[in-house]
Design a protein around this motif. Structure first.
Motif, PDB file in Angstrom:
ATOM      1  N   UNK A  56      -2.936   6.453 -21.422  1.00  0.00           N
ATOM      2  CA  UNK A  56      -4.019   5.398 -21.786  1.00  0.00           C
ATOM      3  C   UNK A  56      -4.294   4.678 -21.009  1.00  0.00           C
ATOM      4  N   UNK A  57      -4.847   4.130 -20.805  1.00  0.00           N
ATOM      5  CA  UNK A  57      -5.668   3.468 -19.478  1.00  0.00           C
ATOM      6  C   UNK A  57      -4.943   2.047 -19.115  1.00  0.00           C
ATOM      7  N   UNK A  58      -5.124   1.704 -18.023  1.00  0.00           N
ATOM      8  CA  UNK A  58      -4.178   0.050 -17.807  1.00  0.00           C
ATOM      9  C   UNK A  58      -5.198  -0.179 -17.113  1.00  0.00           C
ATOM     10  N   UNK A  59      -4.831  -1.579 -16.600  1.00  0.00           N
ATOM     11  CA  UNK A  59      -5.414  -2.251 -15.852  1.00  0.00           C
ATOM     12  C   UNK A  59      -4.545  -2.831 -14.401  1.00  0.00           C
ATOM     13  N   UNK A  60      -5.889  -3.071 -13.329  1.00  0.00           N
ATOM     14  CA  UNK A  60      -4.945  -3.508 -12.057  1.00  0.00           C
ATOM     15  C   UNK A  60      -5.468  -4.422 -11.361  1.00  0.00           C
ATOM     16  N   UNK A  61      -4.970  -5.832 -11.871  1.00  0.00           N
ATOM     17  CA  UNK A  61      -5.395  -7.287 -10.927  1.00  0.00           C
ATOM     18  C   UNK A  61      -5.899  -7.402  -9.736  1.00  0.00           C
ATOM     19  N   UNK A  62      -6.332  -5.805  -9.137  1.00  0.00           N
ATOM     20  CA  UNK A  62      -7.870  -5.736  -8.372  1.00  0.00           C
ATOM     21  C   UNK A  62      -8.447  -5.303  -8.418  1.00  0.00           C
ATOM     22  N   UNK A  63      -9.477  -5.193  -7.127  1.00  0.00           N
ATOM     23  CA  UNK A  63     -10.677  -4.892  -6.760  1.00  0.00           C
ATOM     24  C   UNK A  63     -10.220  -3.026  -6.252  1.00  0.00           C
ATOM     25  N   UNK A  64     -10.454  -2.291  -6.276  1.00  0.00           N
ATOM     26  CA  UNK A  64     -10.365  -1.234  -5.574  1.00  0.00           C
ATOM     27  C   UNK A  64      -8.985  -0.814  -5.660  1.00  0.00           C
ATOM     28  N   UNK A  65      -7.886  -0.577  -6.322  1.00  0.00           N
ATOM     29  CA  UNK A  65      -6.977  -1.022  -6.298  1.00  0.00           C
ATOM     30  C   UNK A  65      -6.029   0.737  -5.536  1.00  0.00           C
ATOM     31  N   UNK A  66      -4.667   0.884  -4.699  1.00  0.00           N
ATOM     32  CA  UNK A  66      -4.463   2.175  -5.169  1.00  0.00           C
ATOM     33  C   UNK A  66      -3.459   2.147  -6.983  1.00  0.00           C
ATOM     34  N   UNK A  67      -3.746   2.862  -7.785  1.00  0.00           N
ATOM     35  CA  UNK A  67      -2.751   3.130  -8.631  1.00  0.00           C
ATOM     36  C   UNK A  67      -1.558   4.160  -8.323  1.00  0.00           C
ATOM     37  N   UNK A  68      -0.221   3.172  -8.335  1.00  0.00           N
ATOM     38  CA  UNK A  68       1.212   3.958  -8.330  1.00  0.00           C
ATOM     39  C   UNK A  68       1.407   5.107  -8.539  1.00  0.00           C
ATOM     40  N   UNK A  69       2.285   6.444  -8.532  1.00  0.00           N
ATOM     41  CA  UNK A  69       2.685   7.944  -8.842  1.00  0.00           C
ATOM     42  C   UNK A  69       3.484   7.155 -10.339  1.00  0.00           C
ATOM     43  N   UNK A  70       3.941   5.865 -10.340  1.00  0.00           N
ATOM     44  CA  UNK A  70       4.641   5.921 -11.100  1.00  0.00           C
ATOM     45  C   UNK A  70       4.223   4.787 -12.441  1.00  0.00           C
ATOM     46  N   UNK A  71       2.827   5.338 -12.744  1.00  0.00           N
ATOM     47  CA  UNK A  71       2.260   4.863 -13.817  1.00  0.00           C
ATOM     48  C   UNK A  71       2.301   3.213 -14.295  1.00  0.00           C
ATOM     49  N   UNK A  72       3.019   2.705 -13.219  1.00  0.00           N
ATOM     50  CA  UNK A  72       2.985   1.582 -13.742  1.00  0.00           C
ATOM     51  C   UNK A  72       2.738   0.204 -13.069  1.00  0.00           C
ATOM     52  N   UNK A  73       2.976   0.713 -11.982  1.00  0.00           N
ATOM     53  CA  UNK A  73       2.503  -0.231 -11.289  1.00  0.00           C
ATOM     54  C   UNK A  73       1.106  -0.298  -9.807  1.00  0.00           C
ATOM     55  N   UNK A  74       0.589  -1.003  -9.190  1.00  0.00           N
ATOM     56  CA  UNK A  74      -0.100  -0.495  -8.237  1.00  0.00           C
ATOM     57  C   UNK A  74       0.286  -1.619  -7.071  1.00  0.00           C
ATOM     58  N   UNK A  75      -1.647  -0.854  -6.373  1.00  0.00           N
ATOM     59  CA  UNK A  75      -0.974  -2.192  -4.552  1.00  0.00           C
ATOM     60  C   UNK A  75      -2.638  -2.506  -4.165  1.00  0.00           C
ATOM     61  N   UNK A  76      -2.555  -2.896  -3.729  1.00  0.00           N
ATOM     62  CA  UNK A  76      -4.625  -3.410  -2.998  1.00  0.00           C
ATOM     63  C   UNK A  76      -4.771  -2.124  -2.005  1.00  0.00           C
ATOM     64  N   UNK A  77      -5.664  -2.447  -1.072  1.00  0.00           N
ATOM     65  CA  UNK A  77      -6.133  -1.137  -1.429  1.00  0.00           C
ATOM     66  C   UNK A  77      -6.395  -1.275   0.357  1.00  0.00           C
ATOM     67  N   UNK A  78      -5.434  -0.206   0.900  1.00  0.00           N
ATOM     68  CA  UNK A  78      -5.325  -0.050   2.199  1.00  0.00           C
ATOM     69  C   UNK A  78      -3.637  -0.206   2.579  1.00  0.00           C
ATOM     70  N   UNK A  79      -3.117  -0.605   0.799  1.00  0.00           N
ATOM     71  CA  UNK A  79      -2.082  -0.394   0.775  1.00  0.00           C
ATOM     72  C   UNK A  79      -0.957   0.885   0.636  1.00  0.00           C
ATOM     73  N   UNK A  80       0.160   1.366  -0.080  1.00  0.00           N
ATOM     74  CA  UNK A  80       0.496   2.553  -0.159  1.00  0.00           C
ATOM     75  C   UNK A  80       1.907   2.488  -1.214  1.00  0.00           C
ATOM     76  N   UNK A  81       2.352   2.862  -1.851  1.00  0.00           N
ATOM     77  CA  UNK A  81       3.026   1.977  -3.323  1.00  0.00           C
ATOM     78  C   UNK A  81       4.579   3.194  -2.317  1.00  0.00           C
ATOM     79  N   UNK A  82       5.633   2.055  -2.323  1.00  0.00           N
ATOM     80  CA  UNK A  82       6.656   2.546  -1.273  1.00  0.00           C
ATOM     81  C   UNK A  82       7.952   2.279  -3.488  1.00  0.00           C
ATOM     82  N   UNK A  83       7.751   3.122  -3.776  1.00  0.00           N
ATOM     83  CA  UNK A  83       8.827   3.236  -5.165  1.00  0.00           C
ATOM     84  C   UNK A  83      10.185   3.319  -4.559  1.00  0.00           C
ATOM     85  N   UNK A  84      10.661   3.320  -3.552  1.00  0.00           N
ATOM     86  CA  UNK A  84      12.402   3.307  -3.426  1.00  0.00           C
ATOM     87  C   UNK A  84      12.467   1.673  -2.870  1.00  0.00           C
ATOM     88  N   UNK A  85      11.202   1.307  -2.010  1.00  0.00           N
ATOM     89  CA  UNK A  85      11.182  -0.768  -2.411  1.00  0.00           C
ATOM     90  C   UNK A  85      10.822  -1.588  -3.002  1.00  0.00           C
TER      91      UNK A  85
END
Length: 263
Positions: A182-211
């Protein structure tokens, strides 16, 4: 991030699975290992139950030695802000306005956002006034019992971000898929959706699941954000690909050629 490690100053924090270490500048840094040993040079750190050998730049243990790790800056603690606090959901259950604004119905029966808290919505459906004042549509002012007047504030339309024909997120959010599909909402504009399907990051960042954080090219980190479920669009009536009317309305052309909503 609710699972972050708080540092002893009570103001800084590190990602989960990291350790707070004091840096040479006196601020807190994060060693990218759980329960790490902070080295005396206040730059490096070693895994749990090992000893820093600064002369050789190694971490010593009975099982052998490993290279040292380097701490990165900690970030200031921020209490997690639920999306609900950042958005005012309008009575139609679909439109949302920014925090500190007021939902006011437009002539089309859709909602607009008055950029004032607890505002008075004017009967013309196009303006609003501050709390404790009255709309004077003849003079185009907001009047108070104290005798002062100010111009009416215009109502911008409440926008929502469309995920698909049935689901949307509040303005300023990004649609990201949840693990359920299903769709979720990340509370940021033009965010990066993390591959864990739970978190997201601001534009210009990458998701670091280990940290458990967001990493920028320059090495800067910040906590990642948790997505919230998207809102059902409630069967909006589509006029065309860009315009819709609330459920139960009919799309009718206006004299301008644009779409209007008949309730």
């Amino acid at each position: 991030a609710p699972s972050a490690v708080p540092c002893p100053d009570g103001q800084s924090e590190c990602p989960d699975d990291a350790t707070c270490c004091l840096t040479a500048s006196g601020t807190w840094g994060c060693c990218p290992m759980p329960q790490a040993s902070c080295c005396a040079d206040k730059v490096h750190c070693c895994p749990h139950a090992t000893v820093c050998d600064l002369a050789r730049g190694r971490c010593l243990s009975s099982a052998g030695d490993v290279p040292m790790g380097t701490a990165f800056p900690a970030w200031k603690r921020q209490p997690p802000v639920p999306v609900a606090l950042r958005q005012v959901l309008c009575p139609d259950g679909r439109s949302a306005c920014p925090d500190g604004a007021t939902c006011c119905q437009l002539p089309s029966a859709q909602y607009g956002c008055c950029p004032l808290q607890n505002a008075v919505c004017c009967s013309d459906g196009q303006h609003c006034c501050p709390q404790g004042t009255a709309c004077d549509l003849e003079r185009s002012t907001c009047t108070s019992s104290g005798g002062w007047a100010r111009p009416l504030a215009p109502l911008p339309k409440a926008r929502d971000v469309k995920c698909d024909d049935e689901t949307s997120c509040p303005d300023g959010n990004t649609c990201c898929r949840l693990s359920s599909g299903a769709w979720g909402c990340c509370p940021l504009e033009e965010a990066v959706c993390c591959p864990d399907h739970v978190h997201c990051c601001p534009q210009g960042y990458t998701c670091d699941p280990t940290a458990g954080s967001c990493l920028q090219d320059g090495g800067a980190r910040r906590p990642w954000l948790r997505k919230t479920p998207a809102l059902a669009r409630g069967g909006d009536v589509q006029c065309d690909e860009e315009t819709s009317c609330p459920d139960g309305n009919t799309c009718c052309r206006l004299s301008s050629g644009g779409w209007g909503c008949c309730p």
